[in-house]
Design an enzyme around this catalytic site. Sequence first.
Site, PDB file in Angstrom:
ATOM      1  N   GLU A  33      71.653  14.583-127.891  1.00 17.50           N
ATOM      2  CA  GLU A  33      70.699  14.181-128.968  1.00 17.50           C
ATOM      3  C   GLU A  33      69.306  14.842-128.900  1.00 17.50           C
ATOM      4  OE1 GLU A  33      71.574  10.023-129.810  1.00 17.50           O
ATOM      5  OE2 GLU A  33      73.531  10.216-130.242  1.00 17.50           O
ATOM      6  N   ASN A  83      75.018  17.874-126.786  1.00 13.97           N
ATOM      7  CA  ASN A  83      75.776  17.056-127.730  1.00 13.97           C
ATOM      8  C   ASN A  83      74.886  16.594-128.634  1.00 13.97           C
ATOM      9  OD1 ASN A  83      78.347  15.499-128.130  1.00 13.97           O
ATOM     10  ND2 ASN A  83      77.168  13.677-127.513  1.00 13.97           N
ATOM     11  N   HIS A 143      80.197  10.929-136.000  1.00 14.56           N
ATOM     12  CA  HIS A 143      80.241   9.739-136.535  1.00 14.56           C
ATOM     13  C   HIS A 143      80.277   9.756-137.937  1.00 14.56           C
ATOM     14  CE1 HIS A 143      80.172   7.993-132.614  1.00 14.56           C
ATOM     15  NE2 HIS A 143      78.927   8.879-132.134  1.00 14.56           N
ATOM     16  N   GLU A 174      82.971  12.385-130.406  1.00 10.09           N
ATOM     17  CA  GLU A 174      82.665  10.815-130.625  1.00 10.09           C
ATOM     18  C   GLU A 174      83.101  10.528-131.961  1.00 10.09           C
ATOM     19  OE1 GLU A 174      78.712   9.699-129.890  1.00 10.09           O
ATOM     20  OE2 GLU A 174      78.254  10.949-127.844  1.00 10.09           O
ATOM     21  N   ASP A 199      84.615   9.120-135.364  1.00 10.03           N
ATOM     22  CA  ASP A 199      84.878   7.850-135.925  1.00 10.03           C
ATOM     23  C   ASP A 199      84.406   7.888-137.401  1.00 10.03           C
ATOM     24  OD1 ASP A 199      81.995   7.189-135.513  1.00 10.03           O
ATOM     25  OD2 ASP A 199      82.587   5.772-134.125  1.00 10.03           O
TER      26      ASP A 199
HETATM   27  O1  G3I Z   1      74.409  -4.056-120.617  1.00 10.91           O
HETATM   28  C1  G3I Z   1      74.113  -5.064-121.623  1.00 10.91           C
HETATM   29  C2  G3I Z   1      74.229  -6.375-121.283  1.00 10.91           C
HETATM   30  O2  G3I Z   1      73.532  -6.711-119.951  1.00 10.91           O
HETATM   31  C3  G3I Z   1      73.564  -7.153-122.273  1.00 10.91           C
HETATM   32  O3  G3I Z   1      74.168  -8.614-121.796  1.00 10.91           O
HETATM   33  C4  G3I Z   1      74.255  -7.057-123.501  1.00 10.91           C
HETATM   34  C5  G3I Z   1      73.710  -7.687-124.631  1.00 10.91           C
HETATM   35  O4  G3I Z   1      73.336  -7.191-126.096  1.00 10.91           O
HETATM   36  O5  G3I Z   1      73.692  -5.601-123.937  1.00 10.91           O
HETATM   37  C6  G3I Z   1      74.397  -4.680-123.137  1.00 10.91           C
HETATM   38  O6  G3I Z   1      73.949  -3.498-123.498  1.00 10.91           O
HETATM   39  C7  G3I Z   1      74.585  -2.822-124.563  1.00 10.91           C
HETATM   40  C8  G3I Z   1      75.583  -1.514-124.183  1.00 10.91           C
HETATM   41  O7  G3I Z   1      75.878  -0.884-125.177  1.00 10.91           O
HETATM   42  C9  G3I Z   1      76.549  -1.792-123.032  1.00 10.91           C
HETATM   43  O8  G3I Z   1      77.571  -2.560-123.643  1.00 10.91           O
HETATM   44  C10 G3I Z   1      73.639  -2.555-125.645  1.00 10.91           C
HETATM   45  O9  G3I Z   1      73.107  -3.675-125.980  1.00 10.91           O
HETATM   46  C11 G3I Z   1      74.234  -1.949-126.669  1.00 10.91           C
HETATM   47  O10 G3I Z   1      73.363  -1.447-127.762  1.00 10.91           O
HETATM   48  C12 G3I Z   1      75.041  -0.570-126.085  1.00 10.91           C
HETATM   49  O11 G3I Z   1      75.443   0.057-127.189  1.00 10.91           O
HETATM   50  C13 G3I Z   1      76.115   1.492-126.800  1.00 10.91           C
HETATM   51  C14 G3I Z   1      75.082   2.504-127.952  1.00 10.91           C
HETATM   52  O12 G3I Z   1      75.523   3.801-127.340  1.00 10.91           O
HETATM   53  C15 G3I Z   1      73.713   2.522-127.125  1.00 10.91           C
HETATM   54  O13 G3I Z   1      72.977   3.743-127.742  1.00 10.91           O
HETATM   55  C16 G3I Z   1      77.421   1.630-127.427  1.00 10.91           C
HETATM   56  O14 G3I Z   1      78.318   0.621-126.637  1.00 10.91           O
HETATM   57  C17 G3I Z   1      78.004   3.199-127.171  1.00 10.91           C
HETATM   58  O15 G3I Z   1      79.153   3.193-127.867  1.00 10.91           O
HETATM   59  C18 G3I Z   1      77.052   3.954-127.875  1.00 10.91           C
HETATM   60  O16 G3I Z   1      77.382   5.280-127.732  1.00 10.91           O
HETATM   61  C19 G3I Z   1      76.626   6.260-128.360  1.00 10.91           C
HETATM   62  C20 G3I Z   1      76.745   7.652-127.533  1.00 10.91           C
HETATM   63  O17 G3I Z   1      76.268   7.273-126.151  1.00 10.91           O
HETATM   64  C21 G3I Z   1      75.757   8.598-128.125  1.00 10.91           C
HETATM   65  N1  G3I Z   1      76.084   9.122-129.581  1.00 10.91           N
HETATM   66  C22 G3I Z   1      75.958   7.686-130.398  1.00 10.91           C
HETATM   67  C23 G3I Z   1      77.125   6.817-130.012  1.00 10.91           C
HETATM   68  C24 G3I Z   1      77.008   5.363-130.592  1.00 10.91           C
HETATM   69  O18 G3I Z   1      75.927   4.946-130.834  1.00 10.91           O
END
Ligand code: G3I
Length: 318
Positions: A132, A173, A209, A237, A239
């Site tokens: 990004e 990406n 997305h 990615e 969806d």
């Molecule tokens: O690890 C913490 C945990 O300790 C905490 O208790 C919990 C409470 O909210 O959060 C956890 O972190 C989360 C993390 O995923 C792991 O589960 C974050 O809040 C959450 O924001 C994070 O979301 C991820 C997101 O990227 C962050 O930007 C999504 O799972 C993941 O699917 C998403 O993937 C991104 C790609 O990397 C890049 N392109 C876009 C795509 C969708 O956003």
Amino acid sequence: TTPLNTAAKAAGKKYFGSATDNPELSDPAYVKILSDSTMFGQITPGNSMKWDATEPSRGTFTFTQGDQIANLAKANGQLLRGHNCVWHNQLPSWVTSGNFNAATLSSIITTHCGTVVGHYKGQIYSWDVVNEPFNDDGTFRQDVFYNTLGQDYISIALTAARAADPDAKLYINDYNIEGTGAKSTAMVNLVKSLKAANVPIDGIGVQAHLIVGQVPSTLEANLRQFTALGVEVAITELDIRMTLPATDALLAQQKKDYQTVIAACKAVSGCIGVTIWDYTDKYSWVPSTFSGQGAALPWDANLNKKPAYDGIVAGFAS
Ligand code: G3I
């Protein structure tokens, strides 16, 4: 019906894959479907190879979670995509708030990408080395990397990744580069400039997305303009979300949209594979980010196949 990786291979593609995440691996019904290599020939860790997971404090690397996904891929005979080395998000505060000068940040990137890519050397088909880098208007995102190093941070990361695993395909990406437009043009110009400077770059990752009813009509033409640069392309990615509730009409449109995306990749020989951003609505990132939206994936939250599944099969058969 045909399993999706089988359908992808019959269409001449390297894989059809899915993202996954560590917490989901304690769900046996989920893991059973994920582990079927005729269904998914490739997996991507949704979170556990990111910077905050792998180098939470400077010079301290943790690979336990990433290794769990890598070992799963190995056990299942699936390809693995690495995701990612350098990204403005999920970046620990020691990087964002360190006020490092250019030389120091350059060495931090080299150490991070070199160590993470090196750890997985030999296990990865392709790495999203840079994730990004652009704003939607095609300008570079003003993150800590760009603000400190300008666009050199991209070549620093790619060079470190190549040195650490010469066999991994190195990708940039991004999202909102599915159709033609300012952001896709910026990607074309970046890849041209990297190639002109002999910086290693092998692929462009098109996240995809998307929104039901809004697949860009220029998708196939855009994939072609990317592969014309002499790099491969992957949909990384995918969806296709909708405003809930999921009606029959929306699910039917979603089926068409999946078919359109898959058919575009099939039609472009340099589009080597497609990854969905997890396979079931049970674990999609969408509802927590876009309130009132969801149902973006080909399996519903009860792990039942939706019409979108048949759209994917039809896209590969088209
Ligand atoms: O690890 C913490 C945990 O300790 C905490 O208790 C919990 C409470 O909210 O959060 C956890 O972190 C989360 C993390 O995923 C792991 O589960 C974050 O809040 C959450 O924001 C994070 O979301 C991820 C997101 O990227 C962050 O930007 C999504 O799972 C993941 O699917 C998403 O993937 C991104 C790609 O990397 C890049 N392109 C876009 C795509 C969708 O956003």
